[in-house]
Design a protein around this motif. Structure first.
Motif, mmCIF file in Angstrom:
data_model
loop_
_atom_site.group_PDB
_atom_site.id
_atom_site.type_symbol
_atom_site.label_atom_id
_atom_site.label_comp_id
_atom_site.label_asym_id
_atom_site.label_seq_id
_atom_site.Cartn_x
_atom_site.Cartn_y
_atom_site.Cartn_z
ATOM 1 N N ASN A 28 40.146 38.095 43.926
ATOM 2 C CA ASN A 28 40.728 39.026 43.905
ATOM 3 C C ASN A 28 42.447 39.380 43.267
ATOM 4 O O ASN A 28 42.742 41.235 42.947
ATOM 5 C CB ASN A 28 40.358 39.261 45.614
ATOM 6 C CG ASN A 28 39.144 40.091 46.071
ATOM 7 O OD1 ASN A 28 39.284 40.093 45.516
ATOM 8 N ND2 ASN A 28 39.340 39.220 47.482
ATOM 9 N N ARG A 29 43.308 38.372 43.630
ATOM 10 C CA ARG A 29 44.503 38.458 43.096
ATOM 11 C C ARG A 29 44.438 38.741 41.333
ATOM 12 O O ARG A 29 44.924 40.193 41.299
ATOM 13 C CB ARG A 29 44.771 37.828 43.537
ATOM 14 C CG ARG A 29 46.199 37.732 44.667
ATOM 15 C CD ARG A 29 47.111 36.501 44.643
ATOM 16 N NE ARG A 29 46.286 35.118 44.526
ATOM 17 C CZ ARG A 29 45.862 34.293 45.448
ATOM 18 N NH1 ARG A 29 46.204 34.660 46.979
ATOM 19 N NH2 ARG A 29 45.842 32.955 45.458
ATOM 20 N N PHE A 30 43.201 38.035 40.247
ATOM 21 C CA PHE A 30 42.929 38.368 39.433
ATOM 22 C C PHE A 30 42.637 39.802 38.746
ATOM 23 O O PHE A 30 42.922 40.684 38.712
ATOM 24 C CB PHE A 30 41.922 37.592 39.021
ATOM 25 C CG PHE A 30 41.759 37.813 37.282
ATOM 26 C CD1 PHE A 30 42.746 37.874 36.323
ATOM 27 C CD2 PHE A 30 40.357 38.229 37.109
ATOM 28 C CE1 PHE A 30 42.585 37.521 35.399
ATOM 29 C CE2 PHE A 30 40.306 38.720 35.586
ATOM 30 C CZ PHE A 30 41.044 38.608 34.670
ATOM 31 N N THR A 82 45.509 42.307 39.154
ATOM 32 C CA THR A 82 46.731 42.247 38.015
ATOM 33 C C THR A 82 45.667 43.204 37.182
ATOM 34 O O THR A 82 46.722 43.738 36.200
ATOM 35 C CB THR A 82 46.663 40.823 37.774
ATOM 36 O OG1 THR A 82 47.202 39.637 39.741
ATOM 37 C CG2 THR A 82 47.530 40.938 36.373
ATOM 38 N N VAL A 83 44.172 42.966 36.517
ATOM 39 C CA VAL A 83 43.959 43.572 35.998
ATOM 40 C C VAL A 83 43.211 44.864 35.809
ATOM 41 O O VAL A 83 42.292 45.930 35.479
ATOM 42 C CB VAL A 83 42.801 42.959 34.981
ATOM 43 C CG1 VAL A 83 43.573 41.282 34.722
ATOM 44 C CG2 VAL A 83 41.459 42.592 35.638
ATOM 45 N N ASP A 115 39.663 47.139 27.133
ATOM 46 C CA ASP A 115 39.761 49.090 27.912
ATOM 47 C C ASP A 115 40.922 48.246 28.769
ATOM 48 O O ASP A 115 41.498 49.164 29.388
ATOM 49 C CB ASP A 115 38.788 48.946 29.111
ATOM 50 C CG ASP A 115 36.956 49.209 28.399
ATOM 51 O OD1 ASP A 115 37.631 50.030 26.903
ATOM 52 O OD2 ASP A 115 36.304 48.231 28.714
ATOM 53 N N LEU A 116 41.558 47.571 28.958
ATOM 54 C CA LEU A 116 42.855 46.957 29.854
ATOM 55 C C LEU A 116 44.255 47.768 28.924
ATOM 56 O O LEU A 116 44.111 47.648 27.547
ATOM 57 C CB LEU A 116 43.006 45.331 29.710
ATOM 58 C CG LEU A 116 41.284 44.550 30.685
ATOM 59 C CD1 LEU A 116 42.444 43.739 30.645
ATOM 60 C CD2 LEU A 116 41.933 45.327 32.110
ATOM 61 N N GLU A 117 45.190 48.382 29.382
ATOM 62 C CA GLU A 117 46.039 49.091 28.917
ATOM 63 C C GLU A 117 47.001 47.629 28.475
ATOM 64 O O GLU A 117 47.925 47.358 27.739
ATOM 65 C CB GLU A 117 46.997 49.588 30.085
ATOM 66 C CG GLU A 117 46.090 50.772 30.323
ATOM 67 C CD GLU A 117 46.448 51.804 31.430
ATOM 68 O OE1 GLU A 117 48.684 51.390 32.092
ATOM 69 O OE2 GLU A 117 46.098 52.584 31.649
ATOM 70 N N ASN A 118 47.510 46.606 29.710
ATOM 71 C CA ASN A 118 47.746 45.430 29.200
ATOM 72 C C ASN A 118 47.463 44.080 29.841
ATOM 73 O O ASN A 118 46.486 43.898 30.269
ATOM 74 C CB ASN A 118 48.402 45.041 30.655
ATOM 75 C CG ASN A 118 49.950 43.900 29.967
ATOM 76 O OD1 ASN A 118 50.035 43.856 28.969
ATOM 77 N ND2 ASN A 118 50.283 43.483 31.116
#
Length: 361
Positions: free
Chosen positions: A151-153, A156-157, A229-232
């Motif tokens: 869930n933390r991952f 994070t994304v 699709d990820l901004e970072n």
């Protein structure tokens, strides 16, 4: 007694010594399965992990925690289950209906299910606290920690999916009866849908050059579908899933011990053998490279790059120019200054009095 080329089996459960970190490197102290097993079915004999077949009940609670997939249960493969999870009618994981103990899954499995299915995953933990396998509380804690890591991952994304837990307590559950019923259910009901799953992992393990655990391969393939699709994709914080390393140029001797003993080839040499590459996507965080490095040149480094992880991009950690030592005439990795190797410098420094001439006395 365990043999590194021997597959030990207990009913539905098997342990493959050739994939165990304890056999990969003599000084490795991994004991995850030993600490987790509620029945004491594992022990270290002559520094090798040994399965005591008579003690093992085949609960599968330890399987998800093994970093190298040396532990398996017949008729259920968490990798195949995770890969095909998006095709299931109900996104529920429960040892009462669809799976063995949820300890069979690692954080990678939860993420594969959430990312590939594009939906949240529900885990029934309502009876974990009273399960006879959770006598010391470690099994439930481990399951919850893996869910938290996943869930933390996802947070994070910035993904909307989550690994949700169902906490409703059941009444009138007799612990031993529940365990016997659940264990028989696993043997009978899971087999009819496991053939494709089993073939998937067996085929992976049969590949001679495939050292990376299949759960990591599945996760990397899942990440390939979303990184665009990820901004970072670069993160500075440490992660319980992805690991990073750094090698000190001045300290490293280019002995290549870290390369030789890396179980997943996360560390590998440059084409000219004069440098070392590191691949985040292949590292499982076993710590062997740090332990085996005599000059302590390898250390952990925070941060990870999902593009590098997903596509196995490697970073060159160090590279040396090999020059001839003017004392012993042996090539060595040059780091500047007079062309003299560390061995000769040490010898001259420690034994300079041996070369004192009589006229200088």
């Amino acid at each position: 007694m365990a043999n590194i080329n021997f597959i030990q089996k207990s009913n539905l459960f098997s342990y493959t010594g050739t994939r165990c970190l304890r056999n990969e490197y003599y000084h490795n102290d991994c004991r995850i399965c030993i600490d987790l097993c509620p029945k004491g079915a594992f022990s270290i004999v002559r520094n090798k992990l040994t399965l005591f077949e008579a003690e093992c009940v085949g609960c599968a609670g330890c399987i998800g925690s093994c970093p190298t997939e040396a532990l398996e249960i017949e008729s259920f493969d968490p990798n195949g289950f995770a890969a095909g999870f998006k095709n299931r009618e109900e996104p529920l994981l429960s040892c009462k209906s669809s799976t063995p103990c949820l300890g069979v899954f690692d954080s990678e499995h939860y993420l594969v299910m959430a990312l590939r299915g594009g939906m949240s995953v529900s885990c029934d933990l309502s009876h974990c606290a009273t399960c006879p396998l959770n006598e010391n509380g470690k099994l439930e804690t481990t399951i919850r920690n893996k869910i938290d890591d996943a869930n933390r991952f996802l947070e994070t994304v910035a993904r909307e999916q989550r690994i949700e837990t169902l906490e409703v307590k059941e009444e009138h559950n007799e612990r031993r009866a529940l365990f016997r019923k659940g264990f028989e259910k696993i043997k009978e009901s899971v087999a009819d849908s496991s053939e494709a799953h089993e073939a998937m992992t067996i085929a992976h393990h049969k590949q001679p050059d495939m050292k990376i655990p299949l759960k990591r391969v599945l996760l990397k393939n899942s990440l390939k579908e979303i990184v665009g699709d990820l901004e970072n994709t670069e993160f500075a914080e440490a992660s319980p899933l992805f690991f990073n390393k750094q090698i000190d140029f001045q300290t490293c001797t280019n002995c290549a011990d870290c390369i030789q003993f890396c179980p997943t080839d996360a560390l590998f040499p440059t084409s000219d053998k004069q440098g070392i590459y590191f691949s985040q996507g292949k590292c499982i965080g076993c710590g062997i490279c740090e332990d085996i490095c005599k000059p302590n040149a390898i250390t952990k480094k925070e941060g990870f790059d999902l593009v590098s992880v997903a596509f196995d991009r490697a970073e060159q950690m160090v590279h040396y120019e090999m020059v001839m030592c003017h004392e012993c005439r042996t090539p060595y990795p040059y780091k500047g200054g007079d062309p003299i190797c560390d061995r000769c410098i040490s010898f001259v420094t420690n034994h300079a009095n041996m070369f004192t001439l009589a006229r200088d006395l």
